[in-house]
Structures are given as structure tokens and as C-alpha cells.
Enzyme design. Structure first.
Site, PDB file in Angstrom:
ATOM      1  N   LYS A 259       8.912   8.130  10.910  1.00 41.67           N
ATOM      2  CA  LYS A 259       7.546   8.164  11.464  1.00 41.67           C
ATOM      3  C   LYS A 259       7.391   7.054  12.505  1.00 41.67           C
ATOM      4  CE  LYS A 259       3.548   6.909   9.443  1.00 41.67           C
ATOM      5  NZ  LYS A 259       2.753   6.236  10.494  1.00 41.67           N
TER       6      LYS A 259
ATOM      7  N   HIS B  14       7.159   5.768   1.309  1.00 36.50           N
ATOM      8  CA  HIS B  14       7.941   4.589   0.899  1.00 36.50           C
ATOM      9  C   HIS B  14       8.863   4.951  -0.276  1.00 36.50           C
ATOM     10  CE1 HIS B  14       4.228   2.508   2.554  1.00 36.50           C
ATOM     11  NE2 HIS B  14       5.185   1.934   3.250  1.00 36.50           N
TER      12      HIS B  14
ATOM     13  N   SER C  71       0.091   4.233   5.194  1.00 37.62           N
ATOM     14  CA  SER C  71      -0.765   3.362   4.368  1.00 37.62           C
ATOM     15  C   SER C  71      -2.186   3.378   4.900  1.00 37.62           C
ATOM     16  CB  SER C  71      -0.242   1.927   4.394  1.00 37.62           C
ATOM     17  OG  SER C  71       1.071   1.908   3.916  1.00 37.62           O
ATOM     18  N   ARG C  72      -2.334   3.647   6.205  1.00 38.36           N
ATOM     19  CA  ARG C  72      -3.668   3.619   6.824  1.00 38.36           C
ATOM     20  C   ARG C  72      -4.505   4.849   6.463  1.00 38.36           C
ATOM     21  NH1 ARG C  72      -3.514  -0.189  11.305  1.00 38.36           N
ATOM     22  NH2 ARG C  72      -1.384  -0.896  11.570  1.00 38.36           N
TER      23      ARG C  72
ATOM     24  N   ALA D 253       0.871  -1.189   0.000  1.00 38.55           N
ATOM     25  CA  ALA D 253       0.000   0.000   0.000  1.00 38.55           C
ATOM     26  C   ALA D 253       0.906   1.238   0.000  1.00 38.55           C
ATOM     27  CB  ALA D 253      -0.969   0.005   1.184  1.00 38.55           C
TER      28      ALA D 253
ATOM     29  N   LEU E 253       2.319  10.822   6.076  1.00 38.35           N
ATOM     30  CA  LEU E 253       1.854   9.793   5.146  1.00 38.35           C
ATOM     31  C   LEU E 253       1.875   8.437   5.836  1.00 38.35           C
ATOM     32  CD1 LEU E 253       3.388  10.648   1.663  1.00 38.35           C
ATOM     33  CD2 LEU E 253       1.265  11.396   2.700  1.00 38.35           C
TER      34      LEU E 253
ATOM     35  N   HIS F 152       3.139   4.598  -0.639  1.00 37.76           N
ATOM     36  CA  HIS F 152       2.856   6.025  -0.826  1.00 37.76           C
ATOM     37  C   HIS F 152       4.198   6.748  -0.958  1.00 37.76           C
ATOM     38  CE1 HIS F 152       4.023   6.212   3.358  1.00 37.76           C
ATOM     39  NE2 HIS F 152       3.021   5.408   3.700  1.00 37.76           N
TER      40      HIS F 152
END
Ligand code: PAF
Length: 285
Positions: free
Chosen positions: A149, A37, A186-187, A32, A184, A34
Site C-alpha cells: 500500500k 499488519h 490505521s487512519r 493501531a 486497510l 489491523h
């Protein structure tokens, strides 16, 4: 870019790279993907000859089966994004490939995993350590890239590499944010429009907290809790101020060092978001 699903396919590619002395960098992900990544992939590509990205939603690190079930997955979209980057190999294995036998290792990271994420997600960091050590073993990277993060994960992976004597350099990369400041994750795709709009309060609250260094720690924590919980879309799970290396809680803001970081976990409905802020980057108001 090649896509490997088995250890044989991965080895075939890496054997040649290893024998010709190439530097191998690894970006482990749960997919997932973004821009956060992609920034890790970019750093990795700039510093290594070969960039390996792993995409594997690791069941061992989910303490909540619903969270595992709902975790976003989009392999097709991920591969499309990675084709535009420096990625050379994507390793997207099955659970059986990663764990041919049940991996029952429990890691003791001392106090590093007793607070914050470790406290609220029991077993989470042993699960992270199992998969990351397995990936290190399969890929044998010279360097591996992780985002700031997940600052507690970063401290734990550094500790794990040290405890297991792994010859890998752990490289940390800054958090990437939306233009309104939301970190940012994935959730984020799981947020409703209203939750998404209100989630910007998380970073805004952290920034204001970092400018209130003259408050006592207890007062500052209360201020953060009240500010978040006053918003009907958000609920604070924790806010802690810790040293970024050893994660020891800071009890006196006057003695807070350069490496103090404010870490937060907030629920927006069922979606759990984390973020953090380096206090040293902000002047006191
Ligand atoms: O940060 C993540 O996405 C995961 O915890 C990691 C490091 C890929 C291990 O599954």
C-alpha cells in the site's frame, strides 16, 4: 510473546537468537494494528525463526503536528492482537530510546522522494529512513516486511538499504482490503460513517482507471481527478502513474511496462488516505 520497551530488554532476547544462528524477521509498525499488519506478521512468521514487531509512532516522519497528534494509538489492543500471532517480541520504545540524540540525517533519494508523498509531505521520507535505519541497526534483522500500500515507501526503503549497504532482505506483501475494496489503513478508524462509505470510491476509481489504458495519461489523470472530486466527501491530492521500482512517471500508456502502478492520495475531511493499483493486473476495456 515478550514486550520490550528498552534496548537492554530487546538485546537480552535477541542475543540468544543471534548466537544460535536463528533467522530474525522484522515488521516495523506505528501501531493501531489491523489485518494488513497481521498479514505482514504472518509472512514474517512463516519465513523466519524469530518475529519482531516494533510499535513506534515516529515523530520524525510527520510534517504536520496535528496529524501526529491525531494518529491513532492503542497499545493494549495491539498487544492483544499480536498475542494471537507468530510474534515473538514486541519492541515498543520511547522517543528518547529511538533518538537518544537528535537525528538530523537528511537522505537524498534522488527523484524517488521528490514526487507524490515526498512532494506533498516534505521531509517525510527522511523521517522514515531515520527510524527504519535505526530499527535495522538495533534489531539487525535478516528480513524486514513492508506493505505494498505504501509503494513509494517500499521503493525508498529498498534504496536506503542499498545506499547504506545494509545486509537485510526487504520483503513486500500485498495490500489487504476491506470486503468493499477500501485498503486497510490505521487512519480508517478516523473516518466518519459517511466518509467511510464514500471512501470506497477510491479503490473503485483506481480499478476503472486501470481498465482505461487506451486513454492518454493526461486524460486518464483528469478522469480520475474529476471522478474523485465530484464526490462531496472526497478531495484528490494526487494521482500519478509511475514505474513501481524507480517511480519514474509513465508519460505514454502504450509504453507503460508490466510494473506500472497508479498511485493516489485523497482527503476525506482531514483524513488522508493513500492507495495504488498495479495496471498489469487489469485488461483494457
Ligand atoms: O509504514 C509505516 O507504518 C511507517 O512508515 C514505518 C515503516 C513503521 C516507519 O515508521
Amino acid at each position: 510473546m515478550i514486550v520490550a520497551g528498552t534496548i537492554g530488554e530487546l538485546d537480552q532476547f535477541l542475543a540468544e537468537a543471534r548466537s544460535s544462528g536463528k533467522y530474525v524477521g522484522l515488521v516495523p509498525t506505528m501501531g493501531a494494528l489491523h489485518r494488513g499488519h497481521l498479514s505482514l506478521v504472518e509472512c514474517c512468521g512463516a519465513e523466519n525463526d524469530i518475529t519482531v514487531v516494533t510499535i513506534f509512532v515516529n515523530p520524525a516522519q510527520f510534517n504536520d503536528p496535528e496529524d501526529l497528534k491525531n494518529y491513532p494509538r492503542d497499545l493494549g489492543g495491539d498487544l492483544q492482537m499480536l498475542r494471537e500471532t507468530d510474534c515473538d517480541v514486541v519492541f515498543s520504545p520511547s522517543v528518547e530510546t529511538v533518538y537518544p540524540e537528535p537525528d538530523l540525517r537528511e537522505f537524498d533519494f534522488g527523484m524517488l522522494d521528490k514526487i507524490m508523498e515526498g512532494h506533498y509531505r516534505p521531509g517525510h521520507f527522511s523521517g522514515v529512513a531515520r527510524v527504519v535505519s535505526r530499527l535495522f541497526d538495533l534489531i539487525k534483522p535478516h528480513r524486514a516486511y513492508f506493505g505494498e500500500k505504501d509503494i513509494q515507501q517500499l521503493a525508498i526503503i529498498n534504496k536506503m538499504a542499498q545506499m547504506l549497504g545494509l545486509p537485510v532482505e526487504i520483503v513486500s506483501c500485498p495490500t489487504i482490503r476491506e470486503s468493499d475494496g477500501l485498503a486497510l489503513s490505521s487512519r480508517n478508524v478516523l473516518l466518519t460513517p459517511a466518509q467511510r462509505e464514500n471512501a470506497i470510491l477510491i479503490n473503485r476509481t483506481l480499478m476503472k482507471a486501470a481498465m482505461k489504458k487506451d486513454l492518454q495519461v493526461g486524460m486518464l489523470k483528469k478522469w480520475v481527478a474529476d471522478t474523485i472530486n465530484e464526490n462531496p466527501f472526497l478531495e484528490l491530492e494526487y494521482f500519478e502513474i509511475v514505474d513501481r521500482e524507480n517511480l519514474r512517471p509513465v508519460s505514454d500508456m502504450e509504453r507503460a511496462g508490466e510494473g506500472s502502478v497508479g498511485c493516489i492520495a485523497v482527503y476525506a475531511g482531514n483524513v488522508r488516505l493513500i492507495d495504488n493499483i498495479f495496471f498489469s493486473n487489469f485488461a483494457t476495456l
